[in-house]
Design a protein around this motif. Structure first.
Motif, PDB file in Angstrom:
ATOM      1  N   LEU A  86       9.397  13.388   3.538  1.00 29.94           N
ATOM      2  CA  LEU A  86       9.627  11.953   3.727  1.00 29.94           C
ATOM      3  C   LEU A  86      10.813  11.410   2.931  1.00 29.94           C
ATOM      4  O   LEU A  86      11.364  10.372   3.281  1.00 29.94           O
ATOM      5  CB  LEU A  86       8.359  11.168   3.344  1.00 29.94           C
ATOM      6  N   GLY A  87      11.148  12.075   1.812  1.00 29.08           N
ATOM      7  CA  GLY A  87      12.293  11.624   1.024  1.00 29.08           C
ATOM      8  C   GLY A  87      11.954  10.523   0.038  1.00 29.08           C
ATOM      9  O   GLY A  87      10.800  10.099  -0.086  1.00 29.08           O
ATOM     10  N   LEU A 118       0.849  -1.187   0.000  1.00 23.01           N
ATOM     11  CA  LEU A 118       0.000   0.000   0.000  1.00 23.01           C
ATOM     12  C   LEU A 118       0.888   1.241   0.000  1.00 23.01           C
ATOM     13  O   LEU A 118       2.050   1.188   0.424  1.00 23.01           O
ATOM     14  CB  LEU A 118      -0.907   0.001   1.237  1.00 23.01           C
ATOM     15  N   PRO A 119       0.367   2.371  -0.463  1.00 27.00           N
ATOM     16  CA  PRO A 119       1.151   3.614  -0.408  1.00 27.00           C
ATOM     17  C   PRO A 119       1.363   4.052   1.047  1.00 27.00           C
ATOM     18  O   PRO A 119       0.617   3.644   1.934  1.00 27.00           O
ATOM     19  CB  PRO A 119       0.277   4.616  -1.157  1.00 27.00           C
ATOM     20  N   ASP A 120       2.373   4.883   1.267  1.00 28.67           N
ATOM     21  CA  ASP A 120       2.596   5.428   2.616  1.00 28.67           C
ATOM     22  C   ASP A 120       1.622   6.554   2.921  1.00 28.67           C
ATOM     23  O   ASP A 120       1.198   6.727   4.056  1.00 28.67           O
ATOM     24  CB  ASP A 120       4.030   5.971   2.729  1.00 28.67           C
ATOM     25  N   VAL A 121       1.340   7.334   1.880  1.00 30.77           N
ATOM     26  CA  VAL A 121       0.498   8.513   2.078  1.00 30.77           C
ATOM     27  C   VAL A 121      -0.497   8.612   0.926  1.00 30.77           C
ATOM     28  O   VAL A 121      -0.133   8.397  -0.229  1.00 30.77           O
ATOM     29  CB  VAL A 121       1.341   9.817   2.100  1.00 30.77           C
ATOM     30  N   VAL A 134       6.189   6.350  -0.793  1.00 32.36           N
ATOM     31  CA  VAL A 134       5.260   6.132  -1.912  1.00 32.36           C
ATOM     32  C   VAL A 134       4.001   6.957  -1.660  1.00 32.36           C
ATOM     33  O   VAL A 134       3.324   6.780  -0.643  1.00 32.36           O
ATOM     34  CB  VAL A 134       4.889   4.634  -2.036  1.00 32.36           C
ATOM     35  N   LEU A 135       3.749   7.888  -2.575  1.00 33.41           N
ATOM     36  CA  LEU A 135       2.590   8.769  -2.429  1.00 33.41           C
ATOM     37  C   LEU A 135       1.552   8.446  -3.503  1.00 33.41           C
ATOM     38  O   LEU A 135       1.899   8.244  -4.665  1.00 33.41           O
ATOM     39  CB  LEU A 135       2.988  10.238  -2.587  1.00 33.41           C
TER      40      LEU A 135
END
Lengths: 396, 265
Positions: free
Chosen positions: A366-367, A224-227, A371-372
């Motif tokens: 976040l750098g 899943l994406p982080d954000v 994953v957005l």
């Protein structure tokens, strides 16, 4: 507050409407509840989405744009590629089908940017319904192209000259029409605000965005994406993509509100970031209001986010800390708008550009490991004139 | 508990007539002008007064009251001015406030009713407050002994009439038709039907509002309702008059004409 009745999100939501509308709201809530469990209705809607809307909408990774977002991996859920150019069609087709089921022949709708009005006019044309769209006079000027589109589609567009002449006044006028014509007319509300069942029903029709995106991300990355980011005016596209991820606690949900000229200037439409709990348009949520409870006019370069209220479920998600909300100024949104055009060849709606600006901030925080996923809620054709003016491009 | 409004309806029922209730938004056309016009209304024969709390998003109101509310808000009307008006008028007639819900929520439910009571108010009409959202409101209005006046409509089901009137005190506000405030050329037949349906579930006084503006209409409604509410017609006179003095004179005159039709035959 009675939290035991349906339609509440913690202390938010509910129904603050004239008694005259209760019968119609009950009828609608029941129709929605029955349809949600009816395989025939669901199949009909799914078929429309497949053959008319163009679903599922695709995912696009934007590598060049991502360089402006701290090098994070950035994915777009392309709701701009839907028929009529935004996510709004998801809800409109669902409600138009319900209108037919309830035996009503006329729909009314409010619109700010014109996207919901165009989508409503489209569904009305498709299903043979009469359609009247209320639009603030100010917005009819900002979005004249969409006014023409609605008229081409056979809808009547009524410019609203009361109050601030924007979205909130269009909703007032639509509600007055509804109170008068409720027996024959369905109010096809375009966002996750208003009295119950609208916040729940409109969310359910937009959940398809998040349901698709969740599976698409798993297929693409195996994770899943982080954000997840989405712009928030009333909050319909945001709740549509957020909702299927609510139980995935590791996924951050970020709503980007219209910060206008900046929160400190008072000229903004960032209802959660800069407002307070109150009641507007039939629901309790955050509201931009003064010390007497009068609604304060909102300000944003984006007509679709220019609203002094917000959906009650967002208010709740904010209060419990499940979602976070940030304000993006006009300047920040237009910077992101320009970058998306030039790095990826995609012209976003100015509403959507707020989410892009949020991704630039969070990506930098976040750098490159992050994953957005951005809900790319609409395309920018309707905003060409506004953007051209903003960037000083002369129109012949 | 018995408010001045309760007492009024006992009196008018014993006189076999309807009560005439007049409405103006506070601060319209000006703060002092509103108090003067309401005073003239009472002198002309209005039995009770409804003072509106002007609100930025009045979804139940037609163009006349919308415009009056906008004028009032531009004049800077807020809670202080509304309460001031209530204090002045409640000394000469039973008075209630009429307000959309958000100003009450912003003020604080308990504080609002405490101040209504302290300023001589009998109660509050809440057109967009549903019974389901009334928990704190019912508690506070019981504590402060103020009338809770809800609005019902021709579309209100029998079950909801029971529910809403069960929470009501003072009188039941019966909306004569499906629509927003404003003058109409004729009283909808739905008004009398609705009043009959309300009578079937409660003994509370019933006042009919929305669209009532002429002496003929008042005479008609007075035959079957306990109260007749007139708002937009008064506001229009003030809007149309060249001077405040002229407007106030015409308001007094209309109140006199309307009050002549209250007796039941």
């Amino acid at each position: 507050m009675d939290s035991n009745i349906i339609g509440h999100f913690g202390p938010y939501g509910g129904r603050f409407v004239p008694e005259a509308l209760i019968g119609a709201l009950d009828e609608l809530a029941l129709a929605h509840e029955v349809a949600a469990k009816d395989p025939i209705f669901q199949a009909e809607l799914a078929e429309l989405h497949k053959t008319y809307t163009g679903r599922p909408s695709i995912i696009t990774e934007v590598k060049r744009f991502a360089e402006c977002a701290g090098g994070a991996r950035v994915f777009l859920k392309r709701e701009d590629l839907n028929h009529t150019g935004s996510h709004k069609i998801n809800n409109v087709l669902g409600q138009a089908l319900l209108t037919k089921r309830m035996g009503k022949k006329r729909i009314i709708a409010e619109t700010g940017a014109g996207q919901h009005g165009v989508a409503s006019a489209t569904a009305a044309a498709l299903m043979g319904l009469e359609c009247v769209v209320y639009m603030g006079e100010e917005d009819t000027k900002r979005q004249s192209l969409n006014v023409a589109r609605m008229k081409l589609l056979g809808a009547e567009v009524v410019p609203v000259t009361q109050g601030s002449r924007t979205l909130k006044d269009a909703i007032n006028e639509a509600m007055r029409d509804w109170v008068t014509n409720v027996e024959t007319t369905h109010y096809l509300l375009g966002t996750v605000a208003g009295p119950h069942p609208f916040p729940t029903m409109v969310r359910d029709f937009h959940r398809i965005i998040g349901v698709e995106a969740r599976q698409q991300m798993l297929d693409l990355l195996g994770r899943l994406p982080d954000v997840i980011l989405a712009c928030v005016g009333g909050g319909s596209n945001a709740i549509g993509i957020f909702h299927p991820f609510l139980d995935d606690k590791e996924v951050r949900l970020v709503g980007l509100e219209a910060g206008g000229s900046g929160l400190s200037t008072g000229l903004h439409a960032a209802t959660i970031s800069g407002g307070s709990p109150g009641v507007l348009h039939g629901t309790r949520s955050y509201v931009l209001q003064d010390e007497n409870g009068q609604t304060i006019e909102s300000h944003s370069i984006s007509a679709g986010l220019d609203y002094p209220g917000v959906g009650p479920e967002h208010a709740y998600l904010h209060d419990i800390g499940r979602a976070e909300y940030r304000a993006i100024t006009d300047v920040q949104a237009m910077e992101a708008f320009g970058l998306m055009c030039r790095t990826e060849g995609i012209i976003p709606a100015i509403e959507t550009a707020h989410a892009l600006a949020g991704a630039m901030q969070i990506g930098r925080e976040l750098g490159p490991e992050a994953v957005l996923l951005i809900n790319f809620s609409g395309r920018g054709d309707k905003d060409v004139q506004t953007a051209a003016n903003y960037f000083g491009i002369p129109l012949q | 508990m018995s408010t001045p409004l309760d007492t009024l309806f006992i009196k008018t029922r014993s006189e076999n007539r309807a009560a005439l209730i007049g409405y103006l938004p506070a601060g319209f056309p000006t703060q002092e002008g509103c108090i003067a016009a309401l005073t003239a209304m009472v002198e002309g024969g209005v039995d009770a007064v409804e003072i509106g709390y002007p609100y930025s998003d009045p979804v139940m109101d037609g163009p006349v009251i919308q415009a009056a509310a906008e004028t009032s808000l531009r004049n800077g009307t807020g809670a202080r001015e509304v309460m001031q008006t209530l204090t002045a008028i409640s000394q000469i007639a039973p008075s209630v406030l009429m307000t959309y819900w958000n100003p009450i929520e912003r003020y604080g439910v308990d504080a609002f009713l405490a101040h209504v009571k302290r300023n001589g108010g009998s109660g509050v009409i809440t057109p967009d407050l549903t019974v389901e959202e009334s928990g704190a409101w019912i508690e506070a209005s019981t504590t402060h002994e103020t009338n809770r006046i809800y609005v019902v409509a021709p579309s209100t089901s029998p079950e909801r009439l029971q529910l809403v009137t069960g929470a009501t005190s003072g009188f039941v506000y019966a909306a004569s038709l499906m629509g927003v405030t404003g003058t109409r050329t004729a009283i909808s037949s739905s008004a009398q039907e609705l009043v009959a349906r309300i009578r079937a579930v409660t003994d509370l006084p019933i006042a009919v509002g929305l669209g009532v503006s002429t002496p003929e209409q008042v005479r008609e409604v007075a035959q079957y309702a306990d109260g007749v509410i007139v708002g937009s017609a008064f506001i229009r006179l003030l809007q149309e008059s060249a001077t405040l003095t002229e407007g106030i004179g015409r308001v007094r005159e209309l109140a006199q004409q309307l009050s002549s039709g209250l007796q039941r035959s």
